[in-house]
Write an enzyme that holds these catalytic residues in place. Structure first.
Site, PDB file in Angstrom:
ATOM      1  N   SER A  65       7.453  -5.924 -13.573  1.00  0.00           N
ATOM      2  CA  SER A  65       7.126  -7.247 -14.110  1.00  0.00           C
ATOM      3  C   SER A  65       6.079  -7.185 -15.213  1.00  0.00           C
ATOM      4  CB  SER A  65       6.647  -8.165 -12.982  1.00  0.00           C
ATOM      5  OG  SER A  65       7.677  -8.389 -12.049  1.00  0.00           O
ATOM      6  N   ARG A 188      -0.732  -0.682   0.794  1.00  0.00           N
ATOM      7  CA  ARG A 188      -1.026  -1.525  -0.369  1.00  0.00           C
ATOM      8  C   ARG A 188      -1.092  -3.006  -0.008  1.00  0.00           C
ATOM      9  NH1 ARG A 188       3.732  -1.262  -4.664  1.00  0.00           N
ATOM     10  NH2 ARG A 188       2.966  -3.339  -5.189  1.00  0.00           N
ATOM     11  N   ARG A 194      -3.182  -9.398  -4.401  1.00  0.00           N
ATOM     12  CA  ARG A 194      -3.553 -10.037  -5.663  1.00  0.00           C
ATOM     13  C   ARG A 194      -3.619 -11.561  -5.535  1.00  0.00           C
ATOM     14  NH1 ARG A 194       2.052  -8.771  -8.976  1.00  0.00           N
ATOM     15  NH2 ARG A 194       3.434 -10.058  -7.707  1.00  0.00           N
ATOM     16  N   LYS A 331       3.496 -14.601  -9.914  1.00  0.00           N
ATOM     17  CA  LYS A 331       3.915 -14.199 -11.260  1.00  0.00           C
ATOM     18  C   LYS A 331       3.167 -14.938 -12.364  1.00  0.00           C
ATOM     19  CE  LYS A 331       7.006 -11.376  -9.595  1.00  0.00           C
ATOM     20  NZ  LYS A 331       6.933  -9.906  -9.784  1.00  0.00           N
TER      21      LYS A 331
END
Length: 533
Positions: A65, A188, A194, A331
């Site tokens: 991305s 992760r 995030r 996103k």
């Protein structure tokens, strides 16, 4: 005098919507997508490349991305950090990198430990394990006495249990070079969140910073035990296995090169006004990040950002036109920060709206995500009639596809298809033009050849469809527009400028996908600058 509303170009990025004729394990082929199927039949369409050298990556390397949005927004093939850093490791220049040499000197002068933190993976999306090998070579050359590795496992951009191969390769290299030890292991899911889910980050941070000698296991034993309990690489619970706490006087090198999933853990270490969770800031602490994660972070950067000029958002702004970007949390950085070439601040006339992603552990639990709200936000922006360019990202195919769960991914695809139909109605009423495409593949390939779950991206091409509004013809091309078949993501920005009749700057080396044609133009459309926001 009232100005006429702008007929916008709307760029819709279906994140992770790749193209593959094989139907086995293909959630897109299995889904009911009447809107996309009818558009593919009725409107100009093509397939474009989103991986390897077409996007500035090594040949055969899958796109992602960040890379995808960077190439789309730049209108040129942008050499990626993976290539830059890999070249530095291969040619040995990493050994003389000023930021890396300096932190080694500081650690040595303070008799501290050097901590190497990052994703131990061959995925090449956020990091590459060979970069860690290069750092071990550097530490040996710099005569660092104690090197502690805090290994983050992948399972998202690689197969779910590939971590054991990466960790085994790391152990072999440690034995080869004679320096370093793995002291903590974390999936992760925790260390690279995030979305401000600070409880996850805290678990990784605490393991790295709290005193303890560890449980004495080898890292491969941790992974094998987790696999036996049905917990794959992404979700390995943070654990200390050997001494090596991050303490005052130490140095940390975070060797992930992609910023978005590296910021939060870095903030926990270095931000003086950090509020994510209660912690005592470690001082003094030298900290180097491989790339610039955030311009506000008090860290040194080993590989400074590339300066991209005359990118799409900048060109639109310099023409005095307005633009709008929207996506949900997962996103949002991609349609803003990455689309703008790594710039945090919006351009003049650039409006943004963030739609919150649902707070669930994994998105197979909520495959619709926030697609409906993203659609509502985009339609509202279209109805304002002031934007010449509107950029939208639907996260569902990628984020649900990453779970490896096919049925929820099918639901995600069908949700996006329904939203797309409603969005196109809004664009049509505004007399706009829609470009529908993707940044990389994912949901079209969810089973490997052995029938195992595949959660990573793919190297497959992606669709691109051009939908003209009713009675609106693209200037210079007439009613039968054709699209080139050899395109790549870097060609999208020139195509948008072509439709808007704006000059393409020389820095933008992509080529418009529109095929010249000898037709009569019934109705041309010129964008009207509107200074309203």
């Amino acid at each position: 005098m009232t100005k006429a509303p702008v007929a916008p170009v709307v760029l819709v990025i279906l994140d992770g919507w790749g193209y593959c004729e094989e139907t086995r394990g293909n959630a897109i082929a299995a889904a009911k997508t009447p809107v996309m199927e009818s558009l593919w039949t009725a409107y100009p369409h093509t397939l474009i490349h989103t991986s390897g050298k077409a996007v500035g990556l090594p040949e055969g390397q899958m796109g992602n991305s960040e890379v995808g949005h960077l190439n789309i927004g730049a209108g040129r093939v942008v050499p990626q950090e993976l290539v830059r850093i890999s070249d530095a490791v291969e040619d040995g220049s990493i050994l003389s990198n000023s930021a890396l040499v300096k932190i080694c000197q500081e650690v040595r002068n303070r008799n501290g430990k050097l901590h190497l933190v990052g994703l131990c993976s061959e995925g090449g999306v956020h990091s590459h394990i060979t970069h860690l090998f290069g750092l071990l070579d550097l530490a040996k050359e710099q005569r660092i006495s104690e090197v502690c590795i805090h290994a983050i496992t992948d399972g998202r951009d690689t197969a779910p249990t590939d971590g054991i191969n990466a960790i085994s390769a790391l152990e072999d290299y440690i034995n080869h070079v004679g320096i370093g030890r793995i002291v903590t292991v974390s999936g992760r899911y925790y260390a690279m969140d995030r979305d401000r889910r600070w409880d996850r980050v805290q678990r990784a941070y605490d393991v790295m910073t709290q005193d303890g000698v560890g449980d004495g296991r080898k890292a491969v034993d941790v992974l094998q035990a987790s696999y036996a309990e049905g917990v794959n690489d992404e979700f390995i619970v943070p654990v200390r296995i050997a001494p090596g706490t991050v303490e005052p006087g130490d140095g940390v090198i975070f060797f992930n090169f992609r910023p978005d999933r590296s910021r939060q853990l870095t903030q926990a270490f270095v931000s003086p006004e950090f509020t994510g969770f209660a912690r005592q800031q470690i001082k003094p602490l030298s900290f180097v990040t491989f790339t610039q994660y955030d311009s506000d972070l008090s860290v040194s950067v080993a590989f400074e950002p590339q300066n991209l000029t005359n990118i799409l958002g900048e060109v639109i702004a310099n023409q005095g036109l307005n633009q709008f970007r929207t996506a949900e949390t997962e996103k949002y950085a991609h349609v803003t920060y990455f689309f703008n070439g790594g710039l945090e601040e919006p351009f003049a006339g650039e409006d943004r709206e963030l739609v919150s992603s649902p707070m669930v552990a994994t998105y197979d639990k909520a495959p619709a995500m926030s697609a409906t709200a993203v659609t509502d936000t985009a339609i509202a922006a279209i109805q304002k009639g002031i934007y010449s360019l509107i950029v939208i990202n639907y996260a569902n195919p990628d984020m649900v596809g990453h779970t490896g769960q096919i049925e929820p991914t099918i639901k995600a695809i069908e949700t996006v298809d329904r939203c797309l139909g409603r969005l196109l109605e809004g664009v049509s009423k505004a007399g706009g033009t829609t470009i529908i495409t993707a940044d990389h593949g994912n949901a079209e390939y969810m089973l490997d050849e052995a029938g195992n779950s595949w959660t990573a991206h793919t190297t497959n091409p992606v669709p691109l469809i051009l939908v003209e509004g009713e009675k609106v013809k693209i200037p210079g091309y007439g009613t039968n527009v054709e699209l080139r078949s050899d395109g790549k993501l870097a060609d999208i920005a020139p195509t948008i400028l072509d439709i808007l009749q704006l000059p393409q700057p020389p820095e933008m080396t992509g080529r418009s996908l529109l095929q010249p044609a000898e037709y009569e133009v019934e109705l041309s459309r010129t964008p009207i600058p509107v200074g309203l926001n």
